[in-house]
Write a protein that holds these residues in place. Structure first.
Motif, PDB file in Angstrom:
ATOM      1  N   THR A   1       0.787  -1.228   0.000  1.00 33.27           N
ATOM      2  CA  THR A   1       0.000   0.000   0.000  1.00 33.27           C
ATOM      3  C   THR A   1       0.826   1.288   0.000  1.00 33.27           C
ATOM      4  OG1 THR A   1      -0.179  -0.340   2.374  1.00 33.27           O
ATOM      5  CG2 THR A   1      -2.091  -0.945   1.028  1.00 33.27           C
ATOM      6  N   GLY A   2       2.084   1.212   0.369  1.00 31.92           N
ATOM      7  CA  GLY A   2       2.865   2.448   0.464  1.00 31.92           C
ATOM      8  C   GLY A   2       3.317   2.965  -0.882  1.00 31.92           C
ATOM      9  N   ASN A   3       3.998   4.116  -0.864  1.00 31.17           N
ATOM     10  CA  ASN A   3       4.573   4.677  -2.086  1.00 31.17           C
ATOM     11  C   ASN A   3       5.915   5.325  -1.744  1.00 31.17           C
ATOM     12  OD1 ASN A   3       5.214   5.908  -4.482  1.00 31.17           O
ATOM     13  ND2 ASN A   3       3.214   6.890  -4.762  1.00 31.17           N
ATOM     14  N   GLY A   4       6.961   4.757  -2.301  1.00 28.40           N
ATOM     15  CA  GLY A   4       8.301   5.272  -2.029  1.00 28.40           C
ATOM     16  C   GLY A   4       8.580   6.607  -2.700  1.00 28.40           C
ATOM     17  N   LEU A   5       7.601   7.108  -3.441  1.00 31.98           N
ATOM     18  CA  LEU A   5       7.772   8.394  -4.123  1.00 31.98           C
ATOM     19  C   LEU A   5       8.158   9.495  -3.143  1.00 31.98           C
ATOM     20  CD1 LEU A   5       7.391  10.230  -6.672  1.00 31.98           C
ATOM     21  CD2 LEU A   5       4.986  10.393  -6.066  1.00 31.98           C
ATOM     22  N   ASP A   6       7.537   9.460  -1.965  1.00 35.29           N
ATOM     23  CA  ASP A   6       7.834  10.512  -0.988  1.00 35.29           C
ATOM     24  C   ASP A   6       8.215   9.908   0.363  1.00 35.29           C
ATOM     25  OD1 ASP A   6       8.002  12.628   0.721  1.00 35.29           O
ATOM     26  OD2 ASP A   6       6.266  13.686  -0.130  1.00 35.29           O
ATOM     27  N   PRO A   7       9.516   9.793   0.633  1.00 31.78           N
ATOM     28  CA  PRO A   7       9.979   9.158   1.878  1.00 31.78           C
ATOM     29  C   PRO A   7       9.693  10.004   3.124  1.00 31.78           C
ATOM     30  CG  PRO A   7      11.840  10.005   0.632  1.00 31.78           C
ATOM     31  CD  PRO A   7      10.626  10.218  -0.221  1.00 31.78           C
ATOM     32  N   THR A   8       9.221  11.246   2.951  1.00 34.33           N
ATOM     33  CA  THR A   8       8.832  11.995   4.145  1.00 34.33           C
ATOM     34  C   THR A   8       7.429  11.592   4.577  1.00 34.33           C
ATOM     35  OG1 THR A   8       7.877  13.884   2.950  1.00 34.33           O
ATOM     36  CG2 THR A   8      10.248  13.975   3.411  1.00 34.33           C
ATOM     37  N   VAL A   9       6.647  11.115   3.611  1.00 36.18           N
ATOM     38  CA  VAL A   9       5.294  10.659   3.923  1.00 36.18           C
ATOM     39  C   VAL A   9       5.307   9.183   4.311  1.00 36.18           C
ATOM     40  CG1 VAL A   9       2.946  10.414   3.009  1.00 36.18           C
ATOM     41  CG2 VAL A   9       4.355  12.353   2.306  1.00 36.18           C
ATOM     42  N   TYR A  10       6.236   8.424   3.731  1.00 35.13           N
ATOM     43  CA  TYR A  10       6.385   7.002   4.045  1.00 35.13           C
ATOM     44  C   TYR A  10       7.787   6.746   4.588  1.00 35.13           C
ATOM     45  CZ  TYR A  10       2.035   6.181   1.567  1.00 35.13           C
ATOM     46  OH  TYR A  10       0.730   6.194   1.186  1.00 35.13           O
ATOM     47  N   PRO A  11       7.998   7.080   5.874  1.00 32.95           N
ATOM     48  CA  PRO A  11       9.338   6.878   6.453  1.00 32.95           C
ATOM     49  C   PRO A  11       9.783   5.420   6.368  1.00 32.95           C
ATOM     50  CG  PRO A  11       7.917   8.098   7.966  1.00 32.95           C
ATOM     51  CD  PRO A  11       7.052   7.648   6.838  1.00 32.95           C
ATOM     52  N   SER A  12       8.842   4.497   6.307  1.00 32.97           N
ATOM     53  CA  SER A  12       9.238   3.083   6.215  1.00 32.97           C
ATOM     54  C   SER A  12      10.000   2.836   4.910  1.00 32.97           C
ATOM     55  CB  SER A  12       8.018   2.164   6.302  1.00 32.97           C
ATOM     56  OG  SER A  12       7.229   2.254   5.134  1.00 32.97           O
TER      57      SER A  12
END
Ligand SMILES: *Cc1c(COP(=O)(O)O)cnc(C)c1O
Length: 476
Positions: free
Chosen positions: A58-69
């Motif tokens: 479900t995540g998106n690595g596009l923005d690592p500030t929104v998805y720290p994982s």
């Protein structure tokens, strides 16, 4: 009319999943009979991978500030790879979607590095051995960089340092080397190329897509492996696929850079449109976390000792394979493989007939055409699945190698016709041509030697065009 996307939805998920599973009935299976495509470490790894992959869906690595994982997973994986390839403390890296993306980015970084730091370069070129992966050609094509082919030694199958030296000029931005090459499993003379790169002030990319994860474990296991990693002065970047011999699901590779200065040239940002400003480390925009989650889980599951053990058993199988081939009259291994990537050629005999016989005996192998100093051969990749079947395979190989007919190129008139078709002439439409060769509904015929002989007889340029026509027929 579509047979699967209907007006009414279907709430019976089980039925949908069953139909999905049934589509795979003709796919190549990882039951240990395939010597190409499959890098399978078995159920204990795959079961974990499946769950970890789903957890990252479900995540998106596009923005690592929104998805720290996403950031954490990437930094952990890149860190492990940097350590594995003995990179200096200030080296860094990026997760990509696969080897091709890593390779394209390595060339993009080199091109933009030259634009920034060597403005005198007017017509950038890269020096690429004949044995380097096709993705470097793709990169050069996409990026408008000239590719200059470098000869290989016809015995060792390693890139010629002399030829590299003689072709290097003021416009050279990057030297490419493989560790090892896909086809023959041999490592290019990286220490010498590193020296040359440093002397001339050009970058050196070591493509360790297929072997970068394996070779350090080979060394741990006491196998003599020439230096190929960041310990070699002059190596500026390396690519390592995890979705091959890291045994992780498809969609993950790593590109490592010796310096931030170089990696900055790989990044891309754009603020000139009306939507969100982008800054992308790789080619992708939206970036799935799933392959990273799976790789992260598998690294922990196997640990270094787990990988070392798998690599050890593949090497035992490889040595047995190479020794077995040397006992069979008329066939031989090209070069000296440093891991389980083996090219078997058969001199004047018909290697494509040999491939057909092996297919008939139930094996999946990869016939490969002649190019430069590399003769037509059959490629074999050893993995944990097929390792245990090498004895059985060698029995079949010995039998199949008996009384092979002599190889001869396809009839000249037919080759001329195909060269014409490739150029859009020949008066033959693609579907008719494919039917003539027994290719129906995207499936190749059981016996493929005729097709392979023809393609092997054509020029690489015609082969490229024909492959595009062929693929075009397969897709709606
Ligand atoms: C497989 C491979 C690549 C390309 O990797 P993909 O993951 O298939 O895109 C590049 N270089 C080498 C040496 C390879 O074996």
């Amino acid at each position: 009319m579509s047979t699967f996307f209907l007006e009414q939805g279907n709430s019976n998920d089980e039925e949908i999943l069953e139909r999905l599973a049934s589509l795979k009935s003709d796919d190549l299976s990882s039951d240990g009979h395939a010597f190409a495509f499959i890098y399978d470490a078995g159920d204990s790894v795959n079961n974990l991978a499946r769950k970890a992959f789903a957890s990252g869906m479900t995540g998106n690595g596009l923005d690592p500030t929104v998805y720290p994982s996403a950031r954490r997973l990437e930094n952990d994986l890149v860190g492990a790879c940097l350590e594995h390839l003995r990179a200096p403390d200030d080296a860094c890296g990026t997760i990509t979607s696969g080897g091709t993306e890593s390779v394209i980015l390595s060339v993009k970084a080199a091109r933009d590095y030259a634009r920034q730091y060597r403005p005198e370069v007017s017509d950038p070129n890269i020096l690429v051995p004949e044995t380097a992966h096709a993705s470097f050609h793709k990169a050069a094509h996409y990026l408008g960089v000239r590719l200059i082919l470098v000869d290989i030694d016809p015995t060792t199958m390693r890139a010629s340092v002399e030829d590299t030296k003689s072709k290097l000029d003021d416009n050279t931005i990057l030297i490419v080397a493989s560790a090892p090459s896909y086809a023959h499993g041999v490592i290019d003379p990286i220490v010498e190329l590193g020296q040359l790169a440093q002397d001339k002030g050009v970058l050196l990319h070591v493509d360790a897509c297929i072997g970068g994860w394996v070779l350090p474990f080979q060394r741990d296991n006491g196998v003599a492996i020439p230096d190929f990693d960041f310990q070699v002065p002059g190596v500026t970047s390396m690519s390592v696929d995890l979705h091959k011999y890291g045994f992780t699901p498809k969609g993950i590779s790593v590109l490592l850079s010796r310096s931030r200065k170089l990696r900055d040239c790989q990044y891309y940002s754009c603020a000139r449109w009306s939507g969100y400003s982008i800054v992308n480390p790789s080619i992708l925009g939206s970036k799935s976390i799933a392959p990273m989650a799976a790789a992260w889980a598998i690294f922990q599951h196997l640990g270094k000792s787990g990988y070392r053990e798998l690599v050890g058993s593949m090497w035992t199988a490889t040595e047995k394979f190479v020794e077995g081939v040397s006992q069979i009259e008329g066939i031989k291994v090209l070069g000296k493989p440093t891991m389980g990537l083996i090219a078997v050629a058969c001199g004047k005999s018909d290697v494509f007939e040999l491939a057909d016989r092996l297919t008939e005996a139930g094996w999946h192998v990869q016939p490969t055409y002649a190019f430069g100093n590399s003769p037509a051969h059959i490629h074999f990749s050893i993995d944990p699945g097929n390792s245990s079947r090498v004895d059985a395979f060698l029995v079949d190989l010995a039998a199949a190698s008996k009384n092979l007919p002599e190889y001869s190129d396809a009839p000249e008139a037919l080759v001329q016709l195909l060269e014409a078709v490739a150029q859009g002439g020949g008066g033959l439409d693609t579907s008719t041509m494919m039917a003539e060769f027994g290719i129906r509904d995207g499936k190749l015929p059981d016996k493929q030697a005729t097709i392979h002989r023809l393609l092997n007889s054509c020029s690489p340029q015609a082969r490229e065009k024909l492959l595009i026509l062929f693929l075009g027929e397969m897709f709606s």
